[in-house]
Design a protein around this motif. Structure first.
Motif, PDB file in Angstrom:
ATOM      1  N   VAL A  98      39.963  33.825 125.866  1.00 49.17           N
ATOM      2  CA  VAL A  98      39.623  34.575 124.668  1.00 49.17           C
ATOM      3  C   VAL A  98      38.469  35.528 124.962  1.00 49.17           C
ATOM      4  O   VAL A  98      37.630  35.254 125.819  1.00 49.17           O
ATOM      5  N   GLU A  99      38.471  36.652 124.249  1.00 46.02           N
ATOM      6  CA  GLU A  99      37.310  37.531 124.237  1.00 46.02           C
ATOM      7  C   GLU A  99      36.459  37.154 123.028  1.00 46.02           C
ATOM      8  O   GLU A  99      36.984  37.014 121.917  1.00 46.02           O
ATOM      9  N   VAL A 100      35.166  36.986 123.240  1.00 42.16           N
ATOM     10  CA  VAL A 100      34.247  36.621 122.174  1.00 42.16           C
ATOM     11  C   VAL A 100      33.220  37.744 122.032  1.00 42.16           C
ATOM     12  O   VAL A 100      32.568  38.115 123.006  1.00 42.16           O
ATOM     13  N   THR A 101      33.108  38.278 120.812  1.00 44.10           N
ATOM     14  CA  THR A 101      32.195  39.382 120.526  1.00 44.10           C
ATOM     15  C   THR A 101      31.084  38.909 119.605  1.00 44.10           C
ATOM     16  O   THR A 101      31.353  38.293 118.572  1.00 44.10           O
ATOM     17  N   ALA A 102      29.849  39.210 119.962  1.00 38.71           N
ATOM     18  CA  ALA A 102      28.710  38.950 119.080  1.00 38.71           C
ATOM     19  C   ALA A 102      28.660  40.067 118.044  1.00 38.71           C
ATOM     20  O   ALA A 102      28.467  41.237 118.388  1.00 38.71           O
ATOM     21  N   LEU A 103      28.865  39.734 116.771  1.00 36.29           N
ATOM     22  CA  LEU A 103      28.952  40.764 115.736  1.00 36.29           C
ATOM     23  C   LEU A 103      27.609  41.431 115.462  1.00 36.29           C
ATOM     24  O   LEU A 103      27.572  42.492 114.831  1.00 36.29           O
ATOM     25  N   ASP A 104      26.512  40.850 115.921  1.00 38.31           N
ATOM     26  CA  ASP A 104      25.209  41.482 115.726  1.00 38.31           C
ATOM     27  C   ASP A 104      24.916  42.556 116.765  1.00 38.31           C
ATOM     28  O   ASP A 104      24.105  43.451 116.526  1.00 38.31           O
ATOM     29  N   THR A 105      25.588  42.484 117.932  1.00 37.86           N
ATOM     30  CA  THR A 105      25.280  43.424 119.019  1.00 37.86           C
ATOM     31  C   THR A 105      26.499  44.153 119.563  1.00 37.86           C
ATOM     32  O   THR A 105      26.359  45.206 120.186  1.00 37.86           O
ATOM     33  N   GLY A 106      27.700  43.604 119.381  1.00 33.53           N
ATOM     34  CA  GLY A 106      28.898  44.189 119.973  1.00 33.53           C
ATOM     35  C   GLY A 106      29.166  43.705 121.379  1.00 33.53           C
ATOM     36  O   GLY A 106      30.197  44.041 121.971  1.00 33.53           O
ATOM     37  N   ARG A 107      28.256  42.935 121.964  1.00 34.50           N
ATOM     38  CA  ARG A 107      28.440  42.424 123.320  1.00 34.50           C
ATOM     39  C   ARG A 107      29.655  41.503 123.353  1.00 34.50           C
ATOM     40  O   ARG A 107      29.815  40.635 122.488  1.00 34.50           O
ATOM     41  N   THR A 108      30.514  41.662 124.377  1.00 29.32           N
ATOM     42  CA  THR A 108      31.773  40.929 124.440  1.00 29.32           C
ATOM     43  C   THR A 108      31.955  40.311 125.816  1.00 29.32           C
ATOM     44  O   THR A 108      31.785  40.990 126.833  1.00 29.32           O
ATOM     45  N   ILE A 109      32.324  39.041 125.836  1.00 33.13           N
ATOM     46  CA  ILE A 109      32.539  38.328 127.095  1.00 33.13           C
ATOM     47  C   ILE A 109      33.910  37.671 127.095  1.00 33.13           C
ATOM     48  O   ILE A 109      34.555  37.539 126.055  1.00 33.13           O
ATOM     49  N   LEU A 110      34.335  37.256 128.287  1.00 33.47           N
ATOM     50  CA  LEU A 110      35.581  36.520 128.456  1.00 33.47           C
ATOM     51  C   LEU A 110      35.255  35.044 128.644  1.00 33.47           C
ATOM     52  O   LEU A 110      34.366  34.694 129.417  1.00 33.47           O
ATOM     53  N   VAL A 111      35.989  34.179 127.925  1.00 30.85           N
ATOM     54  CA  VAL A 111      35.731  32.739 127.936  1.00 30.85           C
ATOM     55  C   VAL A 111      37.028  31.988 128.203  1.00 30.85           C
ATOM     56  O   VAL A 111      38.095  32.376 127.703  1.00 30.85           O
TER      57      VAL A 111
END
Length: 331
Positions: A98-111
């Protein structure tokens, strides 16, 4: 001193009984986790496990192989000792990505999802400490989580306990739209319900027959300069990049401005759809084409004569928000 065989066998049997007892105890409190392998080959992603339904505080969760899972909610820390950039989810297959995005910053990682959890109804996803560090969030942070099919080299990074490369940051305008869909507690779906109904490797004919491929799905993604003027839209909706509008009110053709070659060996794949109508619409939006693979319709752009041209087209498509786009070698 060499021990008699009967003593060795008795010791091994005792250890096996202890192991089975521990497994039985774990099964009573939480579903079994996915097998984690340090062997860094594609086979480590199989078999894919779903498991039986289970209940948390009166809510029953049934694991299911949902192809287009896309939700907003809140994150929590995973169980102590969770290794690598991994996570726990209640219903998606184990393992899955899954891709997880921090809604406060837009930073997105793969998990990589490897466990069942979180064991509370207020949180959408539990992340290991390494995943929380890469995402730069803490307990209760708002997130978007969507299932993806990443390249094998990125899967290999996660299987080996390493971080995969960061994904493209989510634009500010889209973050505002996502935050408007965020519930006060728990989680909310973002995807097209017609797609999420079609789950598993082979969609059942009965499910497909109930879906209307010509029915338009709503679009919530607003342009960054007018996002503050857009009222919150009702669910369910599909989040896609907003495209320029043609004179007739439909989406304008948006070529990638990279020359194609009918004899080229490289193409960009944007997605695989169980519903042909959805694939046709996306293909029109990006001036692509549709190929059939079994029961799925593949949306592609190209073909391109060289990998360099394909990479140029890939960069342009990802700038528009198609972060799942990948280069494929044409047979």
């Amino acid at each position: 001193m060499r021990l008699p065989n009967r003593i060795v066998f008795a010791a091994l049997a005792g250890l096996g009984a202890i192991g089975l007892g521990a497994c039985a105890s774990t099964a009573q409190t939480a579903p079994a986790p996915a097998t984690r392998s340090i062997e860094n080959g594609p086979a480590a992603d199989y078999p894919i496990v779903l498991g039986d339904p289970f209940t948390i505080d009166g809510v029953t969760y049934t694991p299911v192989d949902t192809l287009n899972y896309d939700q907003v909610g809140y994150v929590t820390g995973d169980e102590p000792g969770a290794m690598g950039v991994t996570g726990a989810h209640r219903t998606l297959p184990l393992p899955s990505y899954v891709e997880v995005t921090a809604l406060d910053t837009g930073r997105t990682i793969l998990v990589r999802l490897e466990r069942r959890g979180p064991m509370t109804n207020d949180r959408l996803l539990a992340l290991s400490s390494a995943a929380l560090t890469q995402l730069r969030v803490g307990e209760g942070a708002p997130i978007r989580m969507r299932r993806v099919n990443p390249p094998e080299e990125h899967r290999a990074d996660l299987r080996a306990g390493r971080e995969a490369p960061l994904r493209m940051d989510t634009p500010t305008g889209l973050l505002e739209v996502l935050k408007r869909r965020l519930p006060a507690r728990g989680s909310a779906p973002l995807g097209d319900p017609r797609q999420t109904q079609v789950s598993g490797v082979v969609p059942t004919p009965g499910t497909i027959a109930t879906l209307d491929p010509d029915e338009e799905a709503a679009v919530t993604a607003a342009a960054p300069d007018d996002v503050n003027e857009q009222p919150a839209a009702p669910a369910p909706e599909v989040l896609r990049p907003q495209l320029p509008m043609a004179v007739d009110g439909g989406p304008a053709r948006a070529p990638v401005m990279v020359p194609t070659d009918p004899d080229g060996r490289f193409a960009i794949q944007l997605g695989a759809f169980a519903i042909r109508g959805n694939a046709d619409r996306l293909a029109r939006e990006v001036q692509g084409y549709v190929e059939t693979s079994g029961s799925l319709a593949l949306v592609r752009v190209g073909p391109f004569a060289t990998r360099g041209q394909a990479e140029q087209a890939l960069a342009k498509l990802r700038e528009r928000g198609y972060s799942d786009a990948l280069i494929r070698l044409i047979d």
